[in-house]
Design a protein around this motif. Structure first.
Motif, mmCIF file in Angstrom:
data_model
loop_
_atom_site.group_PDB
_atom_site.id
_atom_site.type_symbol
_atom_site.label_atom_id
_atom_site.label_comp_id
_atom_site.label_asym_id
_atom_site.label_seq_id
_atom_site.Cartn_x
_atom_site.Cartn_y
_atom_site.Cartn_z
ATOM 1 N N GLU A 1 0.699 -1.215 -0.101
ATOM 2 C CA GLU A 1 0.030 -0.098 -0.120
ATOM 3 C C GLU A 1 0.849 1.219 -0.090
ATOM 4 O OE1 GLU A 1 -3.676 -0.144 2.442
ATOM 5 O OE2 GLU A 1 -2.928 -1.840 3.365
ATOM 6 N N THR A 2 0.656 2.282 -0.899
ATOM 7 C CA THR A 2 1.283 3.500 -0.919
ATOM 8 C C THR A 2 0.202 4.684 -0.632
ATOM 9 O OG1 THR A 2 0.614 4.134 -3.113
ATOM 10 C CG2 THR A 2 2.799 2.705 -2.831
ATOM 11 N N ASP A 3 0.368 5.671 -0.514
ATOM 12 C CA ASP A 3 -0.757 6.774 -0.258
ATOM 13 C C ASP A 3 -1.589 6.740 -1.365
ATOM 14 O OD1 ASP A 3 0.677 7.675 1.956
ATOM 15 O OD2 ASP A 3 1.802 9.337 1.080
ATOM 16 N N GLU A 4 -1.325 6.538 -2.577
ATOM 17 C CA GLU A 4 -2.414 6.371 -3.517
ATOM 18 C C GLU A 4 -2.756 5.083 -4.324
ATOM 19 O OE1 GLU A 4 -0.036 8.787 -6.580
ATOM 20 O OE2 GLU A 4 -0.209 10.481 -5.485
ATOM 21 N N HIS A 5 -2.217 4.033 -3.949
ATOM 22 C CA HIS A 5 -2.350 2.693 -4.619
ATOM 23 C C HIS A 5 -2.137 1.564 -3.422
ATOM 24 C CE1 HIS A 5 -2.100 4.980 -8.502
ATOM 25 N NE2 HIS A 5 -0.896 5.441 -8.175
ATOM 26 N N TRP B 1 -2.658 -4.360 -9.705
ATOM 27 C CA TRP B 1 -3.120 -2.968 -9.145
ATOM 28 C C TRP B 1 -4.491 -3.026 -9.044
ATOM 29 C CZ3 TRP B 1 -5.233 1.354 -12.391
ATOM 30 C CH2 TRP B 1 -5.325 2.569 -11.655
ATOM 31 N N SER C 1 -7.981 -1.115 -8.556
ATOM 32 C CA SER C 1 -8.896 0.210 -8.647
ATOM 33 C C SER C 1 -10.249 -0.131 -7.845
ATOM 34 C CB SER C 1 -8.847 0.369 -10.253
ATOM 35 O OG SER C 1 -9.820 1.466 -10.295
ATOM 36 N N ASP D 1 -8.458 6.872 -16.327
ATOM 37 C CA ASP D 1 -8.106 6.092 -15.170
ATOM 38 C C ASP D 1 -6.759 5.264 -15.561
ATOM 39 O OD1 ASP D 1 -9.994 6.572 -13.263
ATOM 40 O OD2 ASP D 1 -11.483 5.522 -14.382
ATOM 41 N N ARG E 1 -2.723 5.170 -14.335
ATOM 42 C CA ARG E 1 -2.266 3.977 -13.631
ATOM 43 C C ARG E 1 -0.679 3.947 -13.367
ATOM 44 N NH1 ARG E 1 -1.221 3.529 -18.726
ATOM 45 N NH2 ARG E 1 0.531 1.907 -19.367
#
Length: 115
Positions: free
Chosen positions: A21-25, A41, A43, A52, A56
């Motif tokens: 996990e990252t801040d965005e994904h 990934w 979504s 979108d 990515r």
């Protein structure tokens, strides 16, 4: 994600997986028995579209549409993803590609034409 993680943990082809996990994904790195590793990934888009797809993250093999009610542009987005060596779909598609050597060519049930 418990449903997905439970399915991955029980899948016969999956040796192991790691959630990143990252801040965005959210990503899953999946090690498969006898096949190359996959990077998924996640979504949460309701209607996954060209925009979108264009934003990515890079270096992914599969775009998993996590919401059961999600939909995606099955012409333009799929064609672009295919040319980039990426596949896209919902839960059933993800479970299906786990068996495939060449995931790019796998057509999930949601995109198959009825005969």
């Amino acid at each position: 994600m418990p449903y997905l993680e439970n399915a991955l943990a029980k899948h016969v082809i999956v040796d192991s997986f790691e959630k990143i996990e990252t801040d965005e994904h959210i990503f899953y790195k999946i090690e498969r028995d006898g096949k190359f590793d996959l990077t998924i990934w996640v979504s949460d888009a309701y209607r996954f579209n060209i925009h979108d797809y264009s934003i990515r993250p890079q270096e992914i093999d599969f775009i998993y549409l996590a919401k059961p009610e999600s939909d995606y542009n099955r012409d333009e987005v799929v064609e672009m993803a295919y040319s980039d060596g990426i596949n896209i779909g919902k839960f059933g598609a993800l479970m299906g590609i786990l068996y495939q050597r060449n995931i790019r060519d796998y057509i999930p049930p949601e995109r198959r034409e009825d005969d």
